[in-house]
Design a protein around this motif. Structure first.
Motif, PDB file in Angstrom:
ATOM      1  N   ARG A   1       0.835  -1.196   0.000  1.00 22.48           N
ATOM      2  CA  ARG A   1       0.000   0.000   0.000  1.00 22.48           C
ATOM      3  C   ARG A   1       0.873   1.251   0.000  1.00 22.48           C
ATOM      4  O   ARG A   1       1.985   1.264   0.539  1.00 22.48           O
ATOM      5  CB  ARG A   1      -0.904   0.023   1.234  1.00 22.48           C
ATOM      6  N   ARG A   2       0.329   2.342  -0.577  1.00 20.21           N
ATOM      7  CA  ARG A   2       1.040   3.617  -0.526  1.00 20.21           C
ATOM      8  C   ARG A   2       0.711   4.325   0.784  1.00 20.21           C
ATOM      9  O   ARG A   2      -0.448   4.585   1.089  1.00 20.21           O
ATOM     10  CB  ARG A   2       0.688   4.518  -1.707  1.00 20.21           C
ATOM     11  N   TYR A   3       1.766   4.636   1.540  1.00 23.10           N
ATOM     12  CA  TYR A   3       1.633   5.366   2.796  1.00 23.10           C
ATOM     13  C   TYR A   3       2.220   6.762   2.639  1.00 23.10           C
ATOM     14  O   TYR A   3       3.188   6.978   1.896  1.00 23.10           O
ATOM     15  CB  TYR A   3       2.354   4.628   3.928  1.00 23.10           C
ATOM     16  N   PHE A   4       1.642   7.692   3.378  1.00 25.39           N
ATOM     17  CA  PHE A   4       2.128   9.067   3.422  1.00 25.39           C
ATOM     18  C   PHE A   4       2.678   9.328   4.825  1.00 25.39           C
ATOM     19  O   PHE A   4       2.187   8.782   5.810  1.00 25.39           O
ATOM     20  CB  PHE A   4       1.002  10.046   3.091  1.00 25.39           C
ATOM     21  N   TYR A   5       3.691  10.189   4.907  1.00 25.24           N
ATOM     22  CA  TYR A   5       4.291  10.444   6.212  1.00 25.24           C
ATOM     23  C   TYR A   5       4.989  11.793   6.232  1.00 25.24           C
ATOM     24  O   TYR A   5       5.319  12.372   5.184  1.00 25.24           O
ATOM     25  CB  TYR A   5       5.281   9.339   6.582  1.00 25.24           C
ATOM     26  N   LYS A   6       5.218  12.298   7.437  1.00 28.54           N
ATOM     27  CA  LYS A   6       6.076  13.461   7.650  1.00 28.54           C
ATOM     28  C   LYS A   6       6.760  13.292   8.997  1.00 28.54           C
ATOM     29  O   LYS A   6       6.326  12.479   9.838  1.00 28.54           O
ATOM     30  CB  LYS A   6       5.281  14.762   7.594  1.00 28.54           C
ATOM     31  N   VAL A   7       7.832  14.035   9.204  1.00 28.24           N
ATOM     32  CA  VAL A   7       8.624  13.905  10.426  1.00 28.24           C
ATOM     33  C   VAL A   7       8.865  15.281  11.024  1.00 28.24           C
ATOM     34  O   VAL A   7       8.893  16.289  10.319  1.00 28.24           O
ATOM     35  CB  VAL A   7       9.970  13.195  10.151  1.00 28.24           C
ATOM     36  N   GLY A   8       9.040  15.328  12.355  1.00 30.22           N
ATOM     37  CA  GLY A   8       9.350  16.588  13.017  1.00 30.22           C
ATOM     38  C   GLY A   8       8.577  16.769  14.295  1.00 30.22           C
ATOM     39  O   GLY A   8       8.256  15.813  15.005  1.00 30.22           O
ATOM     40  N   SER A   9       8.244  18.028  14.582  1.00 33.24           N
ATOM     41  CA  SER A   9       7.489  18.370  15.786  1.00 33.24           C
ATOM     42  C   SER A   9       6.841  19.726  15.577  1.00 33.24           C
ATOM     43  O   SER A   9       7.244  20.508  14.698  1.00 33.24           O
ATOM     44  CB  SER A   9       8.404  18.410  17.016  1.00 33.24           C
TER      45      SER A   9
END
Length: 661
Positions: free
Chosen positions: A231-239
């Motif tokens: 499956r295609r997943y979306f993500y981001k990182v940080g705070s």
């Protein structure tokens, strides 16, 4: 004396002494780099008596001494430099978690010093005669914002790892989900681990000196779990406090997938848009560009990237790693990026493993990094490590394996102990023993220094002997399909080979029980002799091509692997045109006879680097009886002669006959 007269006297004295700093101006714009700014413009004026070697030094942080520049640009690159005024532009530079500053210097020819030279033996500026300083150039977002985002597989097939860099070690998280936006509240959130390293951990100069060392920031490591297959997943990182990355996406692993796609290469390096202490690799930009094209064309098909050693070529200059990760982020933030260790990541004079036969092999190629940046900035599956012996963090990411679709991939370290009885040897043997050939009929083995190559680099001869003695029996016993190597900065494909003997001479065949070896170190680094005719014998290359070498080329590029349960195909794609220039098809010996393996010849036209069209014949794949075997062998021999004649027309890359690996 009247104060005004005193000041005028001082000014005249300064000008008489040649101090032009009061009249010369230097600016750098914009002062704040936004996401939309793609370049920095450097302007100067009022420089008296301009000389062709006057230069602008590049500094970060601004507290750096004049001697400790990142790099420099000669003013004579501007068309108007003779007038004492001009401008230069730099493409957007990576965020080093500190502002940039630019300084203008005079460099009289009489002050050249061949005791202070760059990678190519040219004199380096000494930073003595500074005449102007620009204001600082910073980023309009906090250095706490994440950058250098890259993915890798983890131990679980339902996991994906993401690493990124921030300017501080505060709390950061990863948010991910199946929807593109997180507004629906269905995204998950996971915490991250954080690591860094210090100047004292570097084992030699320049890595541990003020010239090469820069603060590397903090490396965050987050593990996305519970992923649905394929499956295609979306993500981001940080705070929220430190800022967030862009939103990226990836295709999760599917343990039941019946197709595998990978992009593989070695020795890519980094392009830096200014002169610095080392030679950098502009061709690496083309490699990233073409792979990005191919990944985008896949749509929702999963793939991964394999970079087998000599990663950034930082050689102890810390900021080169920042350039490298910024360069690969467009592909690595959306596609798992896998590495193995090479000499330019690890080697230093007092490394722990240096057996008697390796005294001339393992030198100081890492520039004093001794594997530390490589070990912290990447995290591969498994938990292989060796102590540095210096009190620095252990060296990691040495040997590991994973399944991707129908292929089992194994990575090794040619820089640490691999001989029989070592931990690495025991891992490789145990790993090969447990491969499920029903699920993964193909095995691809990868390491940096090659077991087979026709580049006669004498330094590695003893190491190749050890690899033949200790590793080749494992590759043959356990029917490894393909062995990929870097280190030699060219592409070369061998026949399926065992103890220097070919088991098949065509380019499409059923796996005969020994691996096809291929050198794929052509992704960017150029310091390698190309195969060209000798001046006194135009028909004989510098390194004559033996029968076991099926194809070798001088163009930069990368390879693409596509495999189904029935067939593995490896293609060599040239950066000069983005087209396929060599291909080998290996049919599985673990599939049933009615699985669709072709029994008739199939013509495939490939474009060579010289524009020659090669028609590759697929021979009869089921050899029954000695008469039929002889017929096919005769056909293959005739094909080989024709192929050699065509492949001997090498495309010139660089007229350089010294070897530097």
């Amino acid at each position: 004396m009247h104060p005004k007269i005193s000041f005028l006297f001082f000014l005249l004295a300064a000008l008489a002494a040649g101090d032009s700093s009061a009249a010369t101006t230097l600016t750098a714009t914009p002062a704040k780099l936004s996401e939309s700014d793609r370049e920095i413009t450097i302007r100067w004026s009022g420089l008296p008596d301009p000389d062709g070697l006057d230069y602008v030094g590049i500094y970060s942080p601004p507290s750096s001494s004049d001697y400790d520049f990142l790099g420099y640009l000669f003013l004579n690159a501007s068309a108007t430099w003779h007038s004492g005024a001009g401008e230069l532009t730099l493409p957007r530079l990576p965020n080093l978690r500190a502002p940039y500053q630019f300084r203008l210097f005079r460099w009289p020819a009489k002050e050249y010093s061949y005791h202070h030279i760059d990678h190519d033996g040219n004199p380096l500026p000494h930073g003595r005669h500074r005449v102007a300083v620009s204001g600082e150039v910073d980023f309009d977002y906090s250095p706490s914002r994440p950058g250098q985002v890259h993915l890798s597989f983890a131990d679980g097939v339902d996991e994906m790892r993401v690493l990124f860099v921030c300017g501080d070690g505060g709390k950061r998280v990863v948010r991910y989900g199946l929807e593109k936006g997180e507004e629906g509240g269905n995204w998950k959130e996971v915490a991250t681990e954080v690591r860094t390293y210090e100047q004292k951990h570097m084992c030699d100069s320049p890595a541990n000196s003020s010239v090469g060392w820069r603060d590397p920031g903090f490396v965050f490591d987050g593990l996305m779990k519970g992923l649905e297959p394929g499956r295609r997943y979306f993500y981001k990182v940080g705070s929220d406090s430190g800022g967030w990355s862009d939103t990226y996406s990836f295709i999760s692993r599917d343990s039941e997938a019946n197709e595998t796609i990978a992009f593989l290469f070695g020795d890519m390096g980094t392009y830096i848009p200014y002169n610095t202490y080392i030679r950098t690799q502009k061709e690496s930009l083309s490699t990233v560009k073409w792979i990005l094209r191919d990944i985008q064309a896949l749509g929702d098909k999963p793939a991964f990237i394999s970079h087998i050693g000599d990663i950034s070529y930082a050689r102890g200059y810390s900021w080169v790693w920042d350039h490298f990760f910024s360069q690969i982020e467009p592909i690595a933030a959306n596609t798992p990026y896998h590495v193995c260790i090479g000499n330019h990541e690890y080697d230093w004079l007092s490394q722990p493993w240096k057996p008697w036969w390796a005294s001339g092999i393992y030198g100081k190629d890492s520039g004093g990094e001794c594997g530390i940046p490589y070990s912290v900035k990447f995290r591969m599956p498994g938990n292989s490590f060796v102590p540095t012996g210096t009190g620095a963090p252990d060296t990691r990411n040495l040997y590991y394996s994973f399944d991707s679709g129908v292929v089992h991939f194994i990575y090794m370290s040619t820089e640490t102990n691999f001989v029989q009885g070592s931990d690495q040897y025991n891992f490789i043997k145990a790993d090969l023993e447990k491969v499920n050939r029903s699920r993964t009929p193909f095995i691809v083995f990868q390491g940096h220094r090659p077991m087979y190559t026709t580049s006669m680099e004498a330094r590695d001869f003893a190491l190749k002997q050890q690899m033949h003695q200790h590793l080749e029996p494992l590759l043959v016993t356990y029917n490894v399909t393909l062995a990929l190597w870097g280190h030699v900065h060219r592409y070369e494909r061998f026949c399926p080979i065992k103890n220097f003997q070919c088991l098949n001479m065509s380019s499409s065949f059923v796996h005969p029980g020994a691996p096809v070896h291929s050198v794929i170190g052509m992704a960017g680094q150029e310091t390698q002799p190309f195969w060209q005719p000798r001046h006194d014998h135009p028909d004989v290359p510098i390194y004559p091509q033996p029968d076991m070498s099926m194809y070798r080329g001088g163009e930069f590029g990368y390879t693409k692997l596509v495999a189904t349960k029935e067939k593995l195909t490896l293609m060599y794609i040239g950066n000069h045109d983005g087209q396929v220039h060599d291909m080998v098809e290996i049919f599985s010996s673990h599939v049933s006879s009615n699985s669709g393996v072709p029994e008739v010849s199939d013509d495939t036209k490939l474009s060579t680097g010289t524009g020659v069209s090669i028609k590759q014949k697929v021979p009869l794949l089921q050899i029954v009886g000695s008469a039929l075997f002889a017929l096919v062998l005769g056909f293959s021999f005739g094909f080989l002669i024709r192929r050699k004649r065509e492949a001997a027309q090498w495309t010139q890359v660089k007229n350089e006959e010294s070897i530097e690996l």
